[in-house]
Design a protein around this motif. Structure first.
Motif, PDB file in Angstrom:
ATOM      1  N   ARG A   1      10.878  -2.466  -3.750  1.00 18.52           N
ATOM      2  CA  ARG A   1      10.407  -2.890  -5.070  1.00 18.52           C
ATOM      3  C   ARG A   1      11.487  -3.692  -5.770  1.00 18.52           C
ATOM      4  NH1 ARG A   1       8.939   1.926  -4.742  1.00 18.52           N
ATOM      5  NH2 ARG A   1      10.761   2.685  -5.856  1.00 18.52           N
ATOM      6  N   ASP A   2      11.081  -4.771  -6.404  1.00 19.65           N
ATOM      7  CA  ASP A   2      12.027  -5.599  -7.149  1.00 19.65           C
ATOM      8  C   ASP A   2      11.304  -6.173  -8.356  1.00 19.65           C
ATOM      9  OD1 ASP A   2      13.996  -7.206  -8.113  1.00 19.65           O
ATOM     10  OD2 ASP A   2      14.237  -8.410  -6.295  1.00 19.65           O
ATOM     11  N   PHE A   3      11.669  -5.701  -9.546  1.00 21.97           N
ATOM     12  CA  PHE A   3      11.022  -6.151 -10.774  1.00 21.97           C
ATOM     13  C   PHE A   3      11.656  -7.408 -11.356  1.00 21.97           C
ATOM     14  CE2 PHE A   3       9.378  -1.938 -10.397  1.00 21.97           C
ATOM     15  CZ  PHE A   3       8.143  -1.974 -11.013  1.00 21.97           C
TER      16      PHE A   3
ATOM     17  N   ILE B   1      -1.767   3.471 -13.948  1.00 19.83           N
ATOM     18  CA  ILE B   1      -0.439   3.321 -14.562  1.00 19.83           C
ATOM     19  C   ILE B   1       0.626   2.851 -13.581  1.00 19.83           C
ATOM     20  CG2 ILE B   1      -0.928   5.039 -16.332  1.00 19.83           C
ATOM     21  CD1 ILE B   1       0.848   7.000 -14.848  1.00 19.83           C
ATOM     22  N   HIS B   2       0.320   2.918 -12.273  1.00 17.52           N
ATOM     23  CA  HIS B   2       1.322   2.497 -11.289  1.00 17.52           C
ATOM     24  C   HIS B   2       0.953   1.206 -10.564  1.00 17.52           C
ATOM     25  CE1 HIS B   2       3.933   5.910 -11.833  1.00 17.52           C
ATOM     26  NE2 HIS B   2       2.909   6.727 -11.718  1.00 17.52           N
ATOM     27  N   ILE B   3       0.024   0.446 -11.155  1.00 17.80           N
ATOM     28  CA  ILE B   3      -0.298  -0.871 -10.601  1.00 17.80           C
ATOM     29  C   ILE B   3       0.931  -1.777 -10.527  1.00 17.80           C
ATOM     30  CG2 ILE B   3      -1.547  -3.012 -11.096  1.00 17.80           C
ATOM     31  CD1 ILE B   3      -3.946  -1.312 -11.881  1.00 17.80           C
ATOM     32  N   PRO B   4       1.840  -1.749 -11.519  1.00 18.87           N
ATOM     33  CA  PRO B   4       3.061  -2.576 -11.387  1.00 18.87           C
ATOM     34  C   PRO B   4       3.857  -2.308 -10.112  1.00 18.87           C
ATOM     35  CG  PRO B   4       2.844  -1.801 -13.633  1.00 18.87           C
ATOM     36  CD  PRO B   4       1.772  -1.115 -12.846  1.00 18.87           C
TER      37      PRO B   4
ATOM     38  N   LEU C   1       0.828  -1.208   0.000  1.00 23.97           N
ATOM     39  CA  LEU C   1       0.000   0.000   0.000  1.00 23.97           C
ATOM     40  C   LEU C   1       0.862   1.258   0.000  1.00 23.97           C
ATOM     41  CD1 LEU C   1      -2.808   1.344   0.293  1.00 23.97           C
ATOM     42  CD2 LEU C   1      -2.479   1.222   2.774  1.00 23.97           C
ATOM     43  N   VAL C   2       1.865   1.297   0.875  1.00 28.92           N
ATOM     44  CA  VAL C   2       2.728   2.471   0.967  1.00 28.92           C
ATOM     45  C   VAL C   2       3.524   2.659  -0.317  1.00 28.92           C
ATOM     46  CG1 VAL C   2       4.725   3.467   2.164  1.00 28.92           C
ATOM     47  CG2 VAL C   2       2.898   2.380   3.481  1.00 28.92           C
ATOM     48  N   GLY C   3       4.111   1.569  -0.840  1.00 19.87           N
ATOM     49  CA  GLY C   3       4.876   1.656  -2.083  1.00 19.87           C
ATOM     50  C   GLY C   3       4.039   2.102  -3.261  1.00 19.87           C
ATOM     51  N   TYR C   4       2.798   1.616  -3.312  1.00 24.89           N
ATOM     52  CA  TYR C   4       1.888   1.967  -4.406  1.00 24.89           C
ATOM     53  C   TYR C   4       1.399   3.401  -4.294  1.00 24.89           C
ATOM     54  CZ  TYR C   4      -2.402   1.745  -7.251  1.00 24.89           C
ATOM     55  OH  TYR C   4      -3.405   1.984  -8.158  1.00 24.89           O
ATOM     56  N   MET C   5       0.945   3.799  -3.091  1.00 23.71           N
ATOM     57  CA  MET C   5       0.386   5.132  -2.904  1.00 23.71           C
ATOM     58  C   MET C   5       1.429   6.226  -3.098  1.00 23.71           C
ATOM     59  SD  MET C   5      -2.808   5.020  -2.578  1.00 23.71           S
ATOM     60  CE  MET C   5      -3.067   6.724  -2.099  1.00 23.71           C
ATOM     61  N   GLN C   6       2.679   5.904  -2.826  1.00 28.69           N
ATOM     62  CA  GLN C   6       3.734   6.885  -3.076  1.00 28.69           C
ATOM     63  C   GLN C   6       3.735   7.300  -4.541  1.00 28.69           C
ATOM     64  OE1 GLN C   6       7.695   5.493  -2.248  1.00 28.69           O
ATOM     65  NE2 GLN C   6       8.601   7.516  -2.506  1.00 28.69           N
TER      66      GLN C   6
END
Length: 334
Positions: free
Chosen positions: A159-161, A137-140, A81-86
């Motif tokens: 985050r790690d892709f 656009i930031h769902i990933p 949640l925090v990583g996404y909302m940022q």
């Protein structure tokens, strides 16, 4: 001991930014909602920007203050949640600043057409579109942000892709979408605005007093939007530079030094502080907001003085009653 004091200082600064930002932006929203004279197209975007700043402060700034210098202990969902909302909130900020600047551009450069196209309904549709695009656009970022135990047996939220190349692509995409492209559009708009204003001035066109006041008001609001954009650009540039440096030159010794860690924290605090600056800009650069801010603070001061007077009156009454009681008791003893 010194490290503990440093950590306490950092947490205190972030907490202060959080408190000031939430109170200031909440007052901005209240002023716009509670006063019919403040319900304009520009102020509608400002209200959305204030909501976005509060969301950013609550989901990013608050959790940073709670977890900085510690292991991540809040679980996988909060990490996502925090990583996404940022990303969502910063993206929405960029879009709303761009929308406000384009709105200024149309109002000044295409003033005749703007009378028909600048409506609250249109602003609502644009705002809904901004939130929808920012969310999608930031769902990933939500998918690939996880909490895990690193090689030092330390629980982190990151985050790690899956590969350095994908990480690089995402970092560049974020930098372009959340900084470069919006600021480029904003710069183009302001260049055209300045050219239009210069043309009108050089032509020596004189208007009636009412038109002159309207023109001055437009310029003040345009200046206010410009200051908000500049503050955003300056506040976020250092952090973007650090993120890019760490992403593409991670092996450099400079990124492991304690001095760099302090610089990183400073840039992070500066970026967070941007969400607390806007209410002050509105209060000091536009008469409409300044008037309502003054009214609110005067009301608070008068309320505080009234309570003090009330308490003083109660104390005086109690003192008089005590003296009367003592006098009565004395007479009864005689």
């Amino acid at each position: 001991m010194g490290q503990n004091w440093t950590l306490i200082s950092i947490v205190s600064v972030i907490s202060l930014v959080l408190l000031v930002g939430i109170i200031g932006n909440a007052l901005v929203i209240y002023i716009i909602v509670a006063n019919s004279d403040m319900r304009s197209v520009t102020n509608f975007y400002i209200a959305n920007l204030a909501v976005d700043d509060i969301a950013f402060l609550l989901t990013c700034c608050a959790f940073t203050a709670a977890t900085i210098g510690k292991e991540w202990m809040l679980g996988g969902f909060i990490c996502k949640l925090v990583g996404y909302m940022q990303f969502v909130t910063i993206q929405a900020t960029c879009f709303f600043l761009t929308a406000m600047t384009i709105d200024r551009y149309h109002l000044i450069v295409h003033a005749v057409n703007a009378r028909n196209t600048r409506t609250i309904r249109r602003a609502i549709l644009i705002s809904l579109g901004i939130w929808a695009v920012s969310i999608l656009i930031h769902i990933p970022a939500a998918i690939y942000t996880n909490s895990y135990v690193d090689k030092y047996n330390y629980t982190v939220c990151n985050r790690d892709f899956g590969s350095p190349k994908r990480d690089n692509i995402h970092t560049m995409f974020a930098f372009l979408s959340m900084y470069v492209i919006p600021l480029l559009i904003i710069t183009i708009c302001y260049v055209n605005i300045l050219m239009q204003v210069w043309k009108r001035t050089s032509m020596g066109t004189e208007s009636a007093q009412a038109q002159l006041k309207a023109s001055q008001r437009k310029r003040k609001i345009t200046r206010m939007v410009f200051i908000v954009v500049i503050l955003f650009a300056l506040s976020w540039l250092p952090l973007h530079a650090i993120i890019l440096g760490m992403e593409f030159y991670d092996g450099k010794p400079v990124f492991k030094s304690s001095s760099f860690q302090y610089l990183n924290v400073f840039c992070l605090c500066l970026a967070y502080a941007n969400s607390s600056m806007n209410p002050f800009v509105y209060a000091f650069t536009t008469n409409s907001f300044k008037k309502h801010f003054d009214r609110i603070f005067r009301g608070l001061c008068n309320s505080s003085k009234s309570r003090e007077k009330g308490n003083t009156s109660v104390m005086m009454t109690e003192t008089r009653f005590s003296k009367l009681a003592m006098s009565t008791d004395g007479n009864s003893l005689n």
